[in-house]
Scaffold this active site. Structure first.
Site, PDB file in Angstrom:
ATOM      1  CE1 TYR A 191      -3.731   2.545   0.783  1.00 47.64           C
ATOM      2  CE2 TYR A 191      -1.948   3.639   1.958  1.00 47.64           C
ATOM      3  CZ  TYR A 191      -3.207   3.676   1.394  1.00 47.64           C
ATOM      4  OH  TYR A 191      -3.931   4.843   1.417  1.00 47.64           O
ATOM      5  CD  GLU A 226      -5.987   4.491  -1.402  1.00 45.54           C
ATOM      6  OE1 GLU A 226      -6.011   4.463  -0.165  1.00 45.54           O
ATOM      7  OE2 GLU A 226      -7.012   4.368  -2.118  1.00 45.54           O
TER       8      GLU A 226
END
Length: 220
Positions: free
Chosen positions: A109, A197
């Site tokens: 992530y 993101e």
């Protein structure tokens, strides 16, 4: 303002970030023509909506041939997806993104955002790629690293090392990781975004870092 995944990936690619080859369709009649641009028959079919949790709602499918692709695309286009972010009414799927698949070794992530409370730029990274980062923060906060930076022209090497620490990358990939962080930071500043993101950022089995899913948000 939100943009679709395929639009976010176009921006990332223009700034030198590796993404999988993909095509967008608005009508299943265009399938055969559009996928000629792709080099693999193993494909990932993704609903394009402004909400997370698509996979659990049936908005992401892996297909192995054109027949399966056509079948799943016809089911998905026009479907109302209900996820934890859409509310009970859901969102109707009006476009699909089809991209080549790859062999995944690890998932990470990574995000970069404007932290208004501190007036700094924050990078958030975790080895728990593909997961809902809010759930990771709630259940395993020690698995998330946050690095806050003063606004400058680039990210120095020391801070890059802090950001990528959870990934535990081999030394030969550090240059790729360094360039990735610089590009993300550059997009945030130059495009005046408030969030970028990548979830997941993947390490392929042939040792490349690729963006598998991406989101970019801008101030309205």
């Amino acid at each position: 303002m939100n943009i679709h995944e395929h639009q976010a990936k176009e921006i990332l690619n223009k700034f030198g970030i590796s993404v999988l080859n993909g095509v967008v369709i608005f009508d299943t009649k265009d399938l055969k023509k559009k996928i000629k641009k792709l080099k693999s028959t193993n494909l990932i079919l993704k609903a394009q909506i402004h909400a997370g949790g698509r996979g659990k709602a049936g908005g992401i499918k892996v297909v192995k041939d054109f027949k399966e692709l056509k079948k799943e695309a016809e089911k998905m286009l026009g479907k109302v997806l209900i996820t934890h972010q859409t509310g009970k009414s859901g969102i109707k799927v009006k476009r699909l993104y089809i991209e080549e698949s790859c062999d995944i070794a690890k998932e990470f992530y990574l995000s970069c955002l404007v932290d208004r409370a501190s007036s700094k730029i924050a990078f958030i990274s975790s080895a728990e790629g593909g997961m809902d980062i809010e759930q990771v923060a709630k259940n395993n906060p020690e698995k998330i690293i946050t690095v806050k930076l003063n606004i400058s022209k680039s990210v120095n090497k020391e801070n890059v090392q802090k950001i990528i620490k959870p990934f535990d990358l081999p030394v030969k990939l550090e240059k790729q990781a360094f360039d990735l962080i610089q590009s993300i930071y550059k997009i945030l500043i130059e495009k005046d975004a408030n969030l970028i993101e990548i979830n997941p950022l993947i390490l392929t089995k042939n040792n490349n870092l690729l963006c598998l899913d991406a989101k970019i948000n801008f101030d309205d």
